[in-house]
Design a protein around this motif. Structure first.
Motif, short mmCIF file in Angstrom:
data_model
loop_
_atom_site.label_atom_id
_atom_site.label_comp_id
_atom_site.label_asym_id
_atom_site.label_seq_id
_atom_site.Cartn_x
_atom_site.Cartn_y
_atom_site.Cartn_z
N THR A 189 0.84 -1.20 0.00
CA THR A 189 0.00 0.00 0.00
C THR A 189 0.88 1.24 0.00
O THR A 189 2.06 1.18 0.37
CB THR A 189 -0.90 0.05 1.24
OG1 THR A 189 -0.07 0.24 2.41
CG2 THR A 189 -1.71 -1.24 1.40
N PRO A 190 0.31 2.38 -0.39
CA PRO A 190 1.08 3.63 -0.30
C PRO A 190 1.57 3.90 1.12
O PRO A 190 2.70 4.38 1.31
CB PRO A 190 0.07 4.68 -0.76
CG PRO A 190 -0.84 3.94 -1.69
CD PRO A 190 -0.99 2.58 -1.08
N GLN A 191 0.77 3.60 2.12
CA GLN A 191 1.16 3.83 3.50
C GLN A 191 2.37 2.98 3.88
O GLN A 191 3.31 3.46 4.55
CB GLN A 191 -0.01 3.54 4.44
CG GLN A 191 -1.21 4.48 4.29
CD GLN A 191 -2.06 4.19 3.05
OE1 GLN A 191 -1.97 3.12 2.43
NE2 GLN A 191 -2.88 5.17 2.66
N ALA A 194 5.51 4.42 2.24
CA ALA A 194 6.04 5.59 2.95
C ALA A 194 6.76 5.17 4.22
O ALA A 194 7.81 5.72 4.57
CB ALA A 194 4.90 6.55 3.26
N SER A 228 -0.10 6.54 -6.95
CA SER A 228 -0.43 6.69 -5.53
C SER A 228 0.77 6.34 -4.66
O SER A 228 0.98 6.95 -3.60
CB SER A 228 -1.64 5.83 -5.15
OG SER A 228 -1.32 4.44 -5.10
N ALA A 232 2.81 8.97 -2.16
CA ALA A 232 3.08 8.65 -0.77
C ALA A 232 4.55 8.80 -0.42
O ALA A 232 4.91 9.15 0.71
CB ALA A 232 2.62 7.24 -0.45
#
Length: 240
Positions: A189-191, A194, A228, A232
């Protein structure tokens, strides 16, 4: 800026090279292109499914490289494959002819690098959470282009959270190499991207990309996912 390298299995669908352009347009810095293989030992179910699908279409390493030779996307292409393909005579020449500038061979031990004949191609080495400090330092010295930090002791695949071992390994590698450290295996995921990039220099995203392609997403849709990830990573502060 943090580095982003999405992965695609070469030959996965007709016209698969359109995804390369979509990735570049979405802000990828490099693209990992997997040469489909019948026994991908470090890959989990998603990449295995992708390899099986590509092989069923008649894809071969030569056909993937031929497709790449006719494609220019403006960012580096990094091939990934297994030792029994990479060690074949002429493989390095085929990579160079296809415009490939980097190579990942996950099952080739550090001690057997001398058998790899790929002049002009940067060979990036992998390190795992279990790699001892002395060997980690040697990997840092002998890797080229970047060091691939394997986030978990396991195979590739989507995960619901970033393993704490990813951050610890990235920190250890940053102490022994000046090369970029890219975290892979399980960035979904982007989270998570990051979070991983806060400790490293960037991320490699494979199964999450391939899951979308296997489910029928088109280049624009998958490019949106890559965008995306890029968004991030952009605000993450540089590693000090």
């Amino acid at each position: 800026m943090k580095l982003l390298m999405p992965y695609i299995t070469g030959g996965i669908v007709p016209g698969w090279t359109a995804f390369l352009s979509a990735f570049a347009h979405a802000g990828a810095d490099m693209i990992e292109v997997g040469l489909p293989f019948s026994d991908p030992t470090v890959d989990g179910p998603t990449i295995q499914e992708a390899s099986d699908a590509a092989l069923a279409r008649g894809t071969t390493p030569a056909s993937v490289l031929a497709d790449l030779a006719g494609t220019r996307v403006g960012i580096p292409l990094v091939a990934s494959t297994y030792a029994n393909i990479a060690l074949r005579p002429g493989f390095g020449d085929a990579l160079a002819a296809a415009g490939v500038t980097g190579l990942i061979v996950p099952d080739l031990p550090l001690d057997e690098l001398a058998g790899l004949d790929v002049p002009g191609v940067q060979v990036s080495l992998l390190a795992s959470p279990a790699t001892p400090d002395d060997r980690l330092a040697e990997i840092g010295r002998r890797s080229q282009g970047f060091v691939y930090a394997v986030s978990v002791m396991g195979t590739t695949g989507e995960r619901d959270r970033l393993a704490p071992s990813a951050v610890l390994l990235a920190a250890r590698l940053k102490q022994v190499t000046d090369l970029p450290v890219l975290v892979g295996f399980g960035i979904s995921t982007p989270q998570q991207a990051a979070e991983a990039a806060a400790a490293a220099d960037g991320v490699i995203v494979g199964a999450a990309v391939m899951r979308r392609i296997l489910d029928g997403a088109n280049p624009a849709e998958v490019g949106g996912f890559v965008a995306s990830l890029r968004a991030a990573l952009s605000p993450v502060a540089p590693v000090r």
